[in-house]
Every structure is written in structure tokens, then in C-alpha cells.
Scaffold this active site. Structure first.
Site, mmCIF file in Angstrom:
data_model
loop_
_atom_site.group_PDB
_atom_site.id
_atom_site.type_symbol
_atom_site.label_atom_id
_atom_site.label_comp_id
_atom_site.label_asym_id
_atom_site.label_seq_id
_atom_site.Cartn_x
_atom_site.Cartn_y
_atom_site.Cartn_z
ATOM 1 N N GLY A 153 5.008 2.887 15.957
ATOM 2 C CA GLY A 153 4.898 2.221 14.656
ATOM 3 C C GLY A 153 6.249 2.064 13.997
ATOM 4 C CD GLU A 192 3.945 5.888 7.219
ATOM 5 O OE1 GLU A 192 3.678 6.801 6.448
ATOM 6 O OE2 GLU A 192 3.245 5.592 8.203
ATOM 7 N N GLY A 200 0.820 -1.206 0.000
ATOM 8 C CA GLY A 200 0.000 0.000 0.000
ATOM 9 C C GLY A 200 0.853 1.255 0.000
#
Ligand SMILES: Cc1cc2nc3c(=O)[nH]c(=O)nc-3n(C[C@H](O)[C@H](O)[C@H](O)COP(=O)(O)OP(=O)(O)OC[C@H]3O[C@@H](n4cnc5c(N)ncnc54)[C@H](O)[C@@H]3O)c2cc1C
Lengths: 765, 332
Positions: free
Chosen positions: A729, A732, A268
Site C-alpha cells: 500500500g 500512509e 478520510g
């Protein structure tokens, strides 16, 4: 802290299922499935070809769609001739603005809680054209080949209107966006320009980064059909609930009349994080035809219909004292955008949180252009923002005759430099230490252009990586505990190949005190409790918070069911924990009853617990960011200017690592994408026509295997006490800082500063 | 993509008999033609598959090689005789495309592959090569990959092949069979400059089939190299490439020198002006720069590709210096 917060924190401490952030998640530091390198649960199915992607879903009477694209950037369709296409073999119908179902425009992302529109332009509702490559017709046929042939027969003539297609020209009329992802576009602390002018040492530099296109291995695809006025959409998406809500709104039907499924996504990276026109066109065409429709974008279609990263021009100016401490930090610039979307590429975000400076000035503007809406692409903002900021720091370090790592050490702030908040957990300097040692940073020649093997000039570069912690509001989870003590945990979340299903099974197993084999994680379907966008590296925390809330509900229900014949009798929910396949009293190892025993005694086949995640209040109280140090070694040919990255190391501080195997793969993938950003990737947007001229993987250069050196990744393994599971997270951060690490290494090798990406051989001749 | 009919030719005679019909094209590995059909740049109505024709690689009596037109690029690059006697050809092929594409691609198809000019590929752009008389959007567009030599006001496209650069240096000959019979063409006469007719890439007549390529023996080829500059380490077309072969006499002078450039022109560019400067000379750096300057005397760079002049000079100096020093193929 408000009174209410204090009460909640106390409740959290008691139940062990706290409001996230208030007290550390009790799972932090607890041994279990978390932290194990489990292989990916979806791996075998993918290897066997048994995982079914959106373009592979079978349907009776399926029609295949192909798109005809506009050849101008702005104006109107004067004449559209679809007769040849309609007569072509196998064609069932051609949809264009004249016969497409009437639809509301998509609600733009962030304008409503579930809005997911990449743009708020109407989709095939009139004859106007807004970008070169916009869909002007969709052909439905019995085979893909027939559809494509017919789409090539669609003839359009246009009345062109003047268009803004040149970023240089558009910049002259730039404006401030309403907000930059919720932040103000201008941030000023003190008089940074004056401080810069007065600083004994300074740099003042302009950096440029180009347009990038998404190149996930799976092109965007949908298979859609209608059943009694309800829409079923098999999609490749990172935002299931957003796609559902926005489509329902556009088609004027209730949200529960739309079901979106997306169990597997072939990558994605933000490119599938919005509702684009192709999903709407497929749903509309299926409605028009009264039959299922598959729209599988060609690679060209991905370039023309799904946006990418927008170009930036950035100024970074740093004014320093002789010891390197900053008197002034200025990061400003402009990106291309459209009046119809709101993705201002938040390149100033790293400068908000990284370094101490007496005066700070940050400003973002946008230049409106007639182009396909730009969108999120792995670390939007931070990827290109760290390129500029971290290159400027390297230049400053050189002027100060300081090692670039030493300079960063001197700039380390006590608290967040712009919000003033306490950092939840920050170990950036540890990353530099770990990385420097393993990478052999001491081997870097302080004078550029001095290490050489034959024609190959060798250089080392370093840069800071950073990405914010995010947790999205609105998620909910369900836990179904069944009679044999196994659990099914579900949430409409996303598996784009990063390991969601695996890591969340591990996390849920520890949360429920079950072996990981006894937990099934269900996702990828809007008939499950609402998920949040798999974007902003937020999904892991967002799911974990919802599952923790559902687990708290489950524990309460279990105690009620257990009743008086249980060893748990008399215990309150604040006195128990979930362990060893059941519920046990804290600090009383023997007082325990297994789930299967509780359910069986109560005569229950299953127990269901639903809960919403609490809102992400931790973000308001702490500055929560991940950090890293990127180390790069390059070899640059003195003959040809070709750059070869020969070694790379990333050291990361992202809180707890749930699964080292899948995490390492995320870090490496980010770094590889960063190598593309640094060296090869550029979408050629022709400023005369607004046409993307290299819409193919032959000419849009992503790194190939030979461009990718051995990449080592290490991490600090410091859990974040304010994040669910202790984990921020990781999706990224890997790309951030890479552009600068490469550019700084190129400088160290050659003595040449390249401030506009990508660093292609011609720039080094 | 238009619907097409497809037949496999059993032999060259049958292929030529079918290939002469209007709208018919020969099909090799299809790695270029099928792409162009899918992009609606080419629209043949029938395809004659010539992959079943001769793919043999054989010694010729004079000590060269005869290569069947259907030989796969991988087979040619890996052939022991090629690797031993014409290493630059092997290196050139291996520098191109990807393993998968080379496994499919044929010698005939490689020679006749078309330009990668992005305006040629996009039917929304103007292109004289695709649609004669339409105009050229590349001349003032993105022309970083375009020609610096021999271009015209109608077309600035380059020929993209790596293999062909080596064949140009080797004085290969192309064997043709067509409706008018058989003939041989020197390799340099196969591809043409665009002039006013960029739609014609080559001098082949309609329906002509490449049956084979003949390599004459060349002692210098044993001391040869192919070097390609590109935007990524693999799987990218040449920005500039150089095929070079040299033979030195006892005094260190160039008894023989062959130079050909890729990525600079509408055809694989035999650098005869540079060769003339060097032949019989000791190739020191000054001489090599002179040779490059001679070759580039007529160069006219476009907005984005002026760097190619520097690259050509750098390559000539570096590759020949390496060859002379005995580091054959040091940086292939
Ligand atoms: C992504 C990509 C990257 C590439 N990178 C490179 C690169 O770096 N360097 C490079 O050199 N090449 C590169 N190529 C091009 C590749 O080398 C060519 O596609 C290939 O050589 C063509 O051979 P083929 O047999 O598949 O030809 P086809 O596609 O079958 O045919 C090409 C043309 O030749 C004609 N033809 C085929 N055989 C004959 C014959 N015997 N007689 C007469 N006409 C014939 C066909 O009619 C057609 O016009 C790349 C291709 C792709 C797709």
C-alpha cells in the site's frame, strides 16, 4: 509449509491465479495498463461539481439536523430544556436521550468481524455524559440555519462527576491494553535494559507528540432515511460494510435491511474509518421523524464528535557498540485512550521491523481518560513512532560520529528482527541511496549550526519511513462480462480521493486482458459484494486479491461455455490465460477466443463470476513492509525561531506502483500531512474541562500552501513477489518519518533538539 | 445563529440613523461578525451593511491619505500611494488573513474585529469579554497567544489585527460619525485596555460608524517595515508583530522612530517607551536592547507566553538594524 499450502501453491501456479503470496502474481512484470499515469476517472465529475457527496444527496421532505454538544466531560444531564428549541422557527423535532429510539451500543471495532464502532458507548440512550462535546440533543428543522439556531437554544444543566482529563495524571494509572492491533503490548528479546546500561555508547530520550484532529476537506456527513423498516444511509465513510453491519446490529434489523452508499468521500485519513455517533444519530432521528434527515457536521462538529490522533509520550533508548551496531533497542511509552475504545496508537511497530539489535524491549501502555474516543489517523502509530525512533537514531549517529545514513546501513537486518520471518521484499537502503543522490545529501554540514544565509540557518535531516503491508480478510468481488466483451468489476470499496477507481480499473483491465476503456469499476455501495475497510493502506491489495479470485472463476466458466467449437476446446483452466480481450492458451499465441465470441456463440448476454478473496495467509509467512527515506531541508530564522521547510524528497519502496500520477499524489499528501505533524498541528485539549479549545481551521493549523515546499518523490519500483499485483500500500507511508526528518534538519540547522511536537517558533528561541 | 434583519445603507447619514437602534450592528465584509454570530458569541437582531459607503483612497492637502471606512483590505494594500508612501501599512495588511478574506474585509471592520482568544469563541467557557462577570478561563488556560502588556485580572486577550499595528505606528486618526455627531479620534485612543471592562474593546460610542481613516504625512514611513511572527507561513494570526519606521540624521542618529507591536496587548501597542529610548540615538544593538527592555519593563507573561518577551526584543533588534542598514523590509 503445510501439505495443504503446497497443494494450493501448485494449483496457483497452474491457473495463474494463485493464493496470494504463494507464487508471484503473474501480472508482475507484464506490460499493460498498470504502471501508466492515467488521470483520475472521477476527476472530470469532481471538477464539474457533478460528483455527489453524502451531504448533497437530495430527498423529498428532507430535514436538516444540528447538534447541541455537552459542556462537561463526565457526569449526567440534570436538566435538559428543549422547549425554546422546539418552538423556534422551522423546527420539526428535537431528539435527546428521552425520546431517541432504543438502540444497542455499537459493537467496538475488532470485537466482531464487521464491527466498526469507534467506541462501544451507548449513543443518546441515557442522561450520562462521557466526554466534553458529546451530543446531548439533535434538532431537525426545514433548513440548516433554522436547525443551528434552534440547537443554540437547547439548555442543559449538569451534575458533574470527577473526570480524568489530564494526561500527566492519567499516565500514573496507565495499563497495558489487551492488544495493540492484534500484537502483544510487551515484546522482549534479551535483557535490553542491562544491555543499555553496559553499552559503550547510548542515548536515552523522551519524546512527546500532541493530540491531532482530523481535518479532511469534507466534514463527516450523512443523509439517511427509512423505507419500510429498511435504512438507506448515504455516508462519507471508509468502512461501508462495517457501518452497515454495526448499524443493523444496533437497530436490531437484518443486515440486508441496511444499505450504505458512499461513492465519493472528501478525504478520510482514518477519520471516517469507524462508525461514529453522528451516523447513528442521523439514522435514529430519521426514524423518529419518519422523514429523511441530513446531518452534515460543522467543522466544530468534526472536532467534537469524530476523534483524532491521541497524544503520546515515548521513550527511546539505544545502546550501541563503537561501530554503531545495536546492543539494545528500547521503545516504550504511553498514550491516552478511553475505556470504551481500543486504538492504542501502535507507535512501537516501526521498531519491530526496522533495525537489527541484540536485545529489544518494546512496551505500550494506555492511560484512560474521559475524552472523545481517539482513532486512526494516517499511519496511526508509525507516524509518531518513527518521530521518536528516527530522532533517537539521529542522536546516536551524532554520538558515534557517523553519518545517519551510514548508521542505518549498519543496522540493516537479514530477517525481520522480531518475527524472524524473511522479508518479502525490502529495499530500504536503496531508498537512502536514491534519495541521498537526488537530494544532495553530501551538502549536509556534519557540524550543526554552521550553514547560514543571513539570519536563516540551514540544515538537512533524514529519517526512515515505514508502513506495514496489510490485506484485510472478508472481501469479495464480482465480474460481469457482457456480450460486447466489456467487463464491470464491482466491490463495495471506497474512493476517498486517492484514485481507487482509476488504479483498480487499470488492474482489472490487465487481469482480464482488456483495454482499460472496456472495464468499469463499481464501488461505494453495500449492495455490491462486500468490501473491506479502506484503512491500513490495505484496500488496493484487498480488492486486487478478490478480483483475481473472481477472474479465476470467470475463466473456468468461460472455458465451459466455449465448448468444443472453440479453438480453446480441450484446454484446462490451468493451461489458459486472459489476454487480448479473451482467453488464450499459454505459450500458444494463435489459440485464442475473444470473450464476445464465446458469449455470443453460447447465446449469453452476460457472464457473472463471484468470488471471495482468499484469507491473507501471506502475512503469516513473510515480513511484509514498505520502506522509504525522507529527506528534508529547513531554514530556521535565528531571529524568530520560525521554521520553513525549503525542500523535501521522499524515496519509497512500496512494491509495484500501479499509477505513478495518483501514487505521487498520495506520497506528497502524506508528506504534507507530516509537515503539519512536525511543525503546526496540535489540538488544544483543556485539562480542566476536557474541552477542545481550537475546533476550527483558523486555530487548528494544518499546513497552508506557503508551508509546503517543492516535494520530490521517487520510488524503487521493486515489485513485491508476495503481494497481489506486486503492490503493497502507499496511502500512509508518506507521513511516516517526516516528523523526524524535519526535527533532525532543525537540529542540523540550529544545534537544538526539539523532542516535543509541534516545532513551533517559541521552542527555538 | 439568531435570525437577523438586513439592510444596505445608502450613505453614512442613513447608516447612522439606523445604526443607533439597540441590537443593530454595522456589517462590513462580515468576515468576523458573521463568524461570531454563527458561534453564538454575537447576536445582533439587525445588520446595517456599510460596504456601500465611501471606499475612496484620496490624497489629503497636507500630503497624507484619507481612506474610506468601506475600502477593502486588498484595495488598500495594493494602492500605489500606500505602497509608495506607507509601505508598512501595505505589508501589514498583506501579512494578515488570506487573499479571499482581504478581498471582503473592510477598513472599518478590520479595526473593530474582535479577539481570537479561544475562550471568547467558545460559549462553554467562561469569558468576561463575552459575558461580563463570568470569569476568565484563559488566564490559567491555553494562553500562548495572549497578552503580555496591559492585561488585567479580568482579561488577557489580544487585539488580532495586523493592519492596526501599522496604523498605530503611523499616528492615524479615525473619523467617526454617530448619533451625537462627528468626531475624530487619534488611533491610539480607539482601542482600550481591558481593565475591569473587557467587554468594551474600544472607546466608540454606541452606534458610532467609522467613516474614514486619515493618515498624516510621515517621511519616516518610506523607510519602514512590518514583520510578523506566526505559527505557519501564512494564514495565522501574529504571535508577535512589529511595525517600524525610521528617519536617520546625517550622523546616523534616529531623527524619527515609530514602533508599534501586535499580538502583545488588548490593543495595537504603540511602543512609546522604546521610541523614547531610541529617539536621537544611534541605534546599535545595545541601545536597541535597552529600548526593548524599556518597553517590556511592565510586561507580565502568563504560563505559556513568556517567549513573547524574547520575540519582541529579537524583532526590535533585527527589524531596526535592517532598516538602519538600508534593507527596508528585508524580512517582511
Ligand atoms: C480565518 C481568518 C484568519 C484571519 N487572519 C487574520 C490575520 O492574520 N491578521 C489580521 O489582521 N486579521 C485576520 N483576520 C481577520 C480579518 O482581518 C477581519 O475579519 C476583517 O478585517 C474584518 O473586516 P470585515 O469588514 O469583514 O468586518 P465585519 O466582520 O463586517 O465587522 C467586524 C466588526 O466591525 C464592525 N464594523 C464594520 N464596519 C464598520 C464601520 N464602518 N463602522 C463601525 N463598525 C464597523 C462590525 O459591526 C463588527 O463588529 C482573519 C480572519 C479569519 C476569518
Amino acid at each position: 509449509m503445510s501439505l495443504l499450502d503446497t497443494v494450493r501453491d501448485a494449483a496457483g501456479r497452474l491457473t495463474g491465479h494463485p493464493e496470494p503470496g504463494a507464487v508471484p502474481d503473474p501480472l508482475i512484470g507484464k506490460p499493460g495498463a498498470i504502471g501508466r499515469s492515467l488521470p483520475r476517472i472521477d476527476g472530470p465529475r469532481k471538477v464539474r461539481g457533478a460528483a455527489r457527496f453524502a451531504a448533497e444527496v437530495p430527498a423529498d421532505g428532507l430535514l436538516y439536523a444540528a447538534v447541541a454538544y455537552s459542556a462537561i466531560a463526565r457526569g449526567r444531564i440534570a436538566f435538559l430544556d428543549t422547549t425554546a428549541a422546539e418552538r423556534a422557527p422551522g423546527v420539526v423535532l428535537v431528539m435527546d436521550h428521552r425520546n431517541a429510539p432504543r438502540l444497542k451500543p455499537p459493537a467496538l471495532f475488532m470485537t466482531k468481524p464487521q464491527a466498526a464502532g469507534a467506541s462501544d458507548l451507548p449513543i443518546m440512550q441515557d442522561d450520562s455524559i462521557h466526554w466534553n462535546g458529546e451530543a446531548v440533543a439533535v434538532v431537525l428543522a426545514h433548513t440548516q440555519e433554522q436547525a443551528e439556531h434552534a440547537a443554540a437554544l437547547v439548555r442543559a444543566t449538569y451534575e458533574e462527576a470527577p473526570a480524568t482529563l489530564d494526561f500527566e495524571a492519567a499516565k500514573r494509572r496507565s495499563r497495558h491494553p489487551d492488544s495493540v492491533m492484534g500484537e502483544k503490548p510487551v515484546l522482549e528479546q534479551g535483557d535490553a535494559e542491562r544491555a543499555l546500561a553496559d553499552a559503550p555508547v547510548s542515548v536515552d530520550l523522551i519524546f512527546r507528540t500532541p493530540r491531532h484532529s482530523h481535518a479532511a476537506i469534507e466534514p463527516h456527513a450523512v443523509t439517511a432515511w427509512w423505507e419500510d423498516g429498511a435504512l438507506v444511509l448515504h455516508d462519507a465513510t471508509q468502512v461501508l460494510n462495517g457501518v452497515r453491519w454495526t448499524l443493523a446490529d444496533m437497530f436490531g434489523i437484518a443486515e440486508d435491511r441496511v444499505r450504505v452508499l458512499s461513492p465519493f468521500v472528501g478525504g478520510g485519513f482514518g477519520g471516517k474509518g469507524s462508525l461514529w455517533s453522528h451516523q447513528v444519530l442521523a439514522a435514529a432521528a430519521a426514524k423518529l421523524a419518519g422523514r429523511p434527515v441530513r446531518l452534515n457536521l460543522s467543522r466544530e462538529g468534526v472536532f467534537r464528535l469524530a476523534g483524532g490522533r491521541t497524544p503520546t509520550e515515548q521513550r527511546v533508548a539505544l545502546g550501541a557498540r563503537e561501530d554503531g551496531t545495536l546492543l539494545s533497542l528500547i521503545h516504550t511509552g504511553c498514550v491516552a485512550m478511553t475505556p470504551h475504545n481500543n486504538c492504542p496508537e501502535q507507535f512501537t511497530f516501526p521498531a519491530r521491523h526496522l533495525y537489527r539489535a541484540d536485545a529489544i524491549r518494546l512496551e505500550q501502555s494506555v492511560a484512560d481518560m474521559d475524552m472523545l474516543a481517539n482513532t486512526f489517523m494516517r499511519a496511526p502509530g508509525e507516524s509518531v513512532g518513527t518521530f521518536a525512533l528516527e530522532c533517537a537514531l539521529d542522536e546516536l549517529a551524532e554520538k558515534l560520529s557517523l553519518d545517519p545514513i551510514e548508521l542505518r546501513r549498519r543496522l540493516e537486518p537479514e530477517r525481520d528482527p522480531t518475527s524472524g520471518h524473511e522479508f518479502s521484499s525490502r529495499h530500504l537502503l536503496r531508498c537512502f541511496e536514491m534519495g541521498a543522490e537526488r537530494f544532495g545529501w553530501h551538502r549536509r554540514a556534519p557540524t550543526p549550526g554552521t550553514r547560514r544565509e543571513g539570519e536563516w540557518q540551514i540544515g538537512l535531516g533524514v529519517a526512515t519511513a515505514t508502513y506495514p503491508y496489510q490485506r484485510m480478510p472478508g472481501g469479495a468481488a464480482r465480474i460481469v462480462l457482457n456480450r460486447d466483451g466489456r467487463a464491470v468489476v464491482s466491490m463495495a470499496s471506497h474512493e476517498m480521493g486517492m484514485g481507487t477507481a482509476t488504479a483498480q480499473s487499470q488492474a482489472a483491465a490487465d487481469r482480464l486482458g482488456l483495454p482499460v476503456e472496456d472495464v468499469t469499476f463499481e464501488y461505494g455501495d453495500t449492495s455490491l459484494p462486500a468490501g473491506t475497510i479502506a484503512g491500513g493502506s490495505s484496500q488496493t491489495a484487498s480488492i486486487a486479491a478478490a478480483v483475481a479470485a473472481a477472474a479465476a472463476v470467470l475463466a473456468t466458466e468461460l472455458l465451459k461455455l466455449a465448448g468444443n467449437d472453440s479453438p480453446l476446446a480441450g484446454l484446462g483452466v490451468d493451461e489458459v490465460e486472459m489476454r487480448d480481450g479473451g482467453i488464450g492458451a499459454r505459450e500458444q499465441p494463435d489459440r485464442h477466443e475473444r470473450y464476445d465470441s464465446i458469449l455470443r456463440r453460447a447465446g449469453r448476454d452476460e457472464l457473472v463470476a463471484d468470488a471471495k478473496a482468499p484469507p491473507p495467509r501471506e502475512l503469516k509467512r513473510w515480513s511484509m513492509h514498505s520502506f522509504g527515506a525522507q529527506f528534508c531541508e529547513v531554514r530556521v530564522s535565528a531571529v524568530t525561531g520560525e521554521v520553513r521547510v525549503s525542500r523535501f524528497l521522499g524515496a519509497f519502496d512500496c512494491g509495484r506502483i500501479l499509477n505513478p500520477r495518483t501514487a505521487a499524489s498520495q506520497f506528497r499528501g502524506g508528506i504534507i500531512m507530516g509537515l503539519g505533524l512536525a511543525l503546526t498541528e496540535e489540538t488544544q485539549f483543556d485539562p480542566r474541562s476536557g474541552r477542545i479549545m481550537n475546533p476550527s481551521l483558523a486555530e487548528y493549523h494544518v499546513p497552508v500552501h506557503m508551508d509546503v515546499p517543492p516535494i520530490e518523490v521517487v520510488w524503487t519500483e521493486q515489485p513485491d513477489p508476495r503481494a497481489p499485483l506486486g503492490a503493497r500500500g502507499i496511502g500512509e507511508i508518506g507521513i511516516t518519518g517526516v516528523g523526524a526528518a524535519v526535527a533532525n534538519a532543525v537540529y542540523n540547522a540550529t544545534g537544538r533538539r526539539i523532542r516535543d511536537l509541534p516545532i513551533t517558533p517559541d521552542k527555538l528561541l | 445563529m439568531n435570525p437577523v434583519s438586513y439592510v444596505r445603507a445608502a450613505d453614512a447619514g442613513a447608516a447612522v440613523a439606523m445604526g443607533a437602534a439597540a441590537g443593530t450592528r454595522y456589517l462590513g465584509g462580515g468576515t468576523n461578525l458573521v463568524d461570531l454570530m454563527r458561534e453564538n458569541v454575537e447576536a445582533p437582531s439587525s445588520l446595517v451593511d456599510v460596504c456601500g459607503l465611501s471606499a475612496a483612497i484620496e490624497d489629503t492637502p497636507e500630503g497624507g491619505l484619507l481612506i474610506g471606512g468601506a475600502a477593502r483590505n486588498s484595495a488598500l494594500a495594493g494602492h500605489p500611494a500606500v505602497r509608495a508612501r506607507f509601505p508598512l501599512l501595505s505589508r501589514a495588511i498583506l501579512a494578515g488573513a488570506s487573499g479571499q478574506i482581504r478581498n471582503m474585509a473592510t477598513v472599518g471592520g478590520n479595526i473593530l474585529q474582535r479577539t481570537r482568544c479561544t475562550y471568547f469563541y467558545d460559549d462553554a467557557a467562561r469569558c468576561n469579554k463575552r459575558a461580563p462577570g463570568a470569569g476568565c478561563d484563559a488566564i490559567d488556560g491555553f494562553n500562548r497567544i495572549h497578552a503580555i502588556l496591559g492585561a488585567s485580572s479580568a482579561c488577557v486577550a489580544t487585539h488580532p489585527s495586523d493592519m492596526c499595528v501599522a496604523l498605530a505606528a503611523l499616528d492615524a486618526e479615525v473619523m467617526l460619525s454617530g448619533p451625537e455627531g462627528e468626531r475624530r479620534l487619534p488611533f491610539e485612543a480607539v482601542h482600550r485596555l481591558p481593565d475591569g471592562q473587557p467587554d468594551r474593546d474600544t472607546t466608540l460610542l454606541p452606534g458610532e460608524l467609522i467613516t474614514a481613516v486619515r493618515l498624516p504625512p510621515l517621511a519616516a514611513a518610506r523607510r519602514s517595515a512590518y514583520r510578523k511572527v506566526r505559527d505557519r507561513a501564512s494564514y495565522a494570526f501574529a504571535l508577535v508583530s512589529l511595525a517600524a519606521a525610521v528617519e536617520l540624521d546625517a550622523a546616523g542618529r534616529l531623527a524619527e522612530v515609530r514602533l508599534a507591536l501586535g499580538g502583545v496587548a488588548h490593543k495595537p501597542w504603540r511602543a512609546r517607551a522604546a521610541e523614547a529610548v531610541l529617539r536621537g540615538q544611534v541605534p546599535d544593538e545595545i541601545r536597541l536592547k535597552e529600548a526593548a527592555a524599556a518597553e517590556l519593563a511592565q510586561a507580565s507573561p502568563l504560563r505559556d507566553n513568556g517567549f513573547k518577551l524574547v520575540m519582541v526584543e529579537r524583532l526590535i533588534v533585527a527589524v531596526l538594524s535592517d532598516l538602519v542598514a538600508g534593507n527596508a523590509g528585508a524580512a517582511a
